[in-house]
Scaffold this active site. Structure first.
Site, short mmCIF file in Angstrom:
data_model
loop_
_atom_site.label_atom_id
_atom_site.label_comp_id
_atom_site.label_asym_id
_atom_site.label_seq_id
_atom_site.Cartn_x
_atom_site.Cartn_y
_atom_site.Cartn_z
N GLU A 131 1.17 -1.35 -0.05
CA GLU A 131 -0.07 -0.32 0.06
C GLU A 131 0.87 1.54 -0.26
O GLU A 131 0.52 2.02 -0.56
CB GLU A 131 -0.66 0.38 1.25
CG GLU A 131 -1.70 -0.64 1.26
CD GLU A 131 -2.83 -1.33 -0.02
OE1 GLU A 131 -3.03 0.28 -0.78
OE2 GLU A 131 -3.51 -2.07 -0.79
N HIS A 140 -4.81 -6.31 -10.75
CA HIS A 140 -4.31 -6.92 -10.11
C HIS A 140 -4.17 -8.17 -10.80
O HIS A 140 -3.56 -9.49 -10.53
CB HIS A 140 -5.35 -6.77 -8.62
CG HIS A 140 -5.60 -6.06 -8.07
ND1 HIS A 140 -6.18 -5.08 -8.36
CD2 HIS A 140 -5.11 -5.72 -6.44
CE1 HIS A 140 -6.64 -4.35 -7.80
NE2 HIS A 140 -5.65 -4.52 -6.29
ZN LIG Z 1 -2.31 -2.35 -4.79
#
Ligand SMILES: [Zn+2]
Length: 342
Positions: free
Chosen positions: A169, A265
């Site tokens: 993150e 992703h």
């Molecule tokens: Zn990410």
């Protein structure tokens, strides 16, 4: 061009994964909650273009680590109540300490290994909020800070439980600063944005555990998933290997499996695997050579960079660091060839 670099609201769990889990849910209430969370993730992600510049950040002096952890107390208001500042005693709350320690490990890695002072290289404060909403199955970077849910305790456990998730993150914050203009969170540039977060997330974990490339598990998110869902979100060593990760892992390993209009992703499996292949060829630790090469390449990218641009940038930075025709540059070229990008 926008006066502020591109900032994404970037989630560790894709809306797609939440929808797959909703489809598999046997309990109607659980299914609805997952669909709500998938929608919320998509909605928050849509707000990326209106994210404000980082006025909340305090600038610290060079080499100073400054972390602030807040508690949202199961509400959606950010940042929440201040519960631990830099140098303060550990909290009785495990999530607070995990967020604090994970941000610290990421800061130390950037400073000691890459000589970078925090994610902006100017000593920007690292802010985290824990206990976001109730049973929230996600963690995200909102362009200014990290936000962690507790998970529902069944499918997902607390999101501060994996250091690679925390470093992942924070790396979104690094990318928005280190790539000129930031990396647009869509298509190949979005998959690269995700991959860079996995690369640094995994490296911070390996560095903290003192694991060589050969010893590392190369998993992302091991420890945040309930055993009924799987073992990890992604594998950089073997993207798409459901045995190592979870039943819905559809990450391609090479361009042969590239998914047009795929989730950021999903296609990130390809550049992730290129990094892994380069690390294995270069031997030793991921952060010895491949890490600095990948890091230096960020400044050579543009906002809409493709996988081929990343291949070119890493070969260029390998040349800057180790020389033209060096074994390091060759290892990087071979890695991108192996995943079919060049
Ligand atoms: Zn990410």
């Amino acid at each position: 061009m926008s006066p502020h670099p591109y900032r994404c609201t970037c989630f560790i769990i894709s809306s797609k994964m939440l929808r797959v889990l909703a489809d598999e849910a046997t309990d109607e209430h659980e299914r609805c909650v997952l669909l709500d969370q998938a929608e919320l993730s998509a909605h928050l992600r849509g707000q990326r273009s209106v994210a404000q510049p980082t006025t909340a950040f305090g600038i610290t002096t060079t080499g100073e680590k400054r972390r602030t952890v807040y508690d949202a107390k199961n509400k959606a208001t950010l940042p929440g109540k201040l519960v631990r500042g830099e140098g303060a005693k550990p909290s009785a709350d495990v999530a607070v300490n995990q967020a604090y320690d994970g941000a610290g490990a990421t800061y130390d890695f950037l400073f000691e290994v890459l000589k970078r002072n925090s994610i902006d290289d100017k000593g920007v404060r690292l802010d985290s909020t824990v206990h976001y909403q109730k049973k929230f199955n996600n963690a995200f970077w909102n362009g200014q800070q990290m936000v962690y849910g507790d998970g529902d305790g069944k499918l997902f456990l607390g999101f501060t439980g994996a250091i690679d998730v925390i470093a992942h993150e924070l790396t979104h914050g690094l990318t928005q600063n280190a790539v000129p203009g930031g990396l647009v969170y869509d298509d190949q540039s979005g998959a690269l944005n995700e991959s860079i977060s996995d690369v640094f997330g995994s490296m911070v974990k390996q560095w903290k555990l003192k694991q060589s490339s050969a010893q590392a598990d190369w998993l992302i998110g091991a420890g945040i998933m309930g055993p009924t869902v799987g073992k990890a979100l992604r594998s950089m060593a073997d993207p798409g290997n459901k045995e190592l990760t979870w039943s819905g892992d559809d990450q391609p390993k090479t361009m042969a499996g590239y998914i047009e209009d795929g989730d950021v992703h999903t296609n990130s499996g390809i550049p992730n695997h290129a990094f892994y292949v380069a690390c294995m060829a270069l031997k030793g630790n991921s952060w010895d050579k491949a890490g600095p090469i990948w890091y230096k390449s960020l400044a050579l990218l543009t906002s809409n960079a493709t996988f081929a641009d990343m291949a070119k940038a890493t070969m260029q930075s390998a040349e800057l660091l180790y020389g033209a025709g060096s074994t390091e540059q060759q290892a990087v070229r071979d890695a991108w060839t192996k995943v079919g990008v060049i």
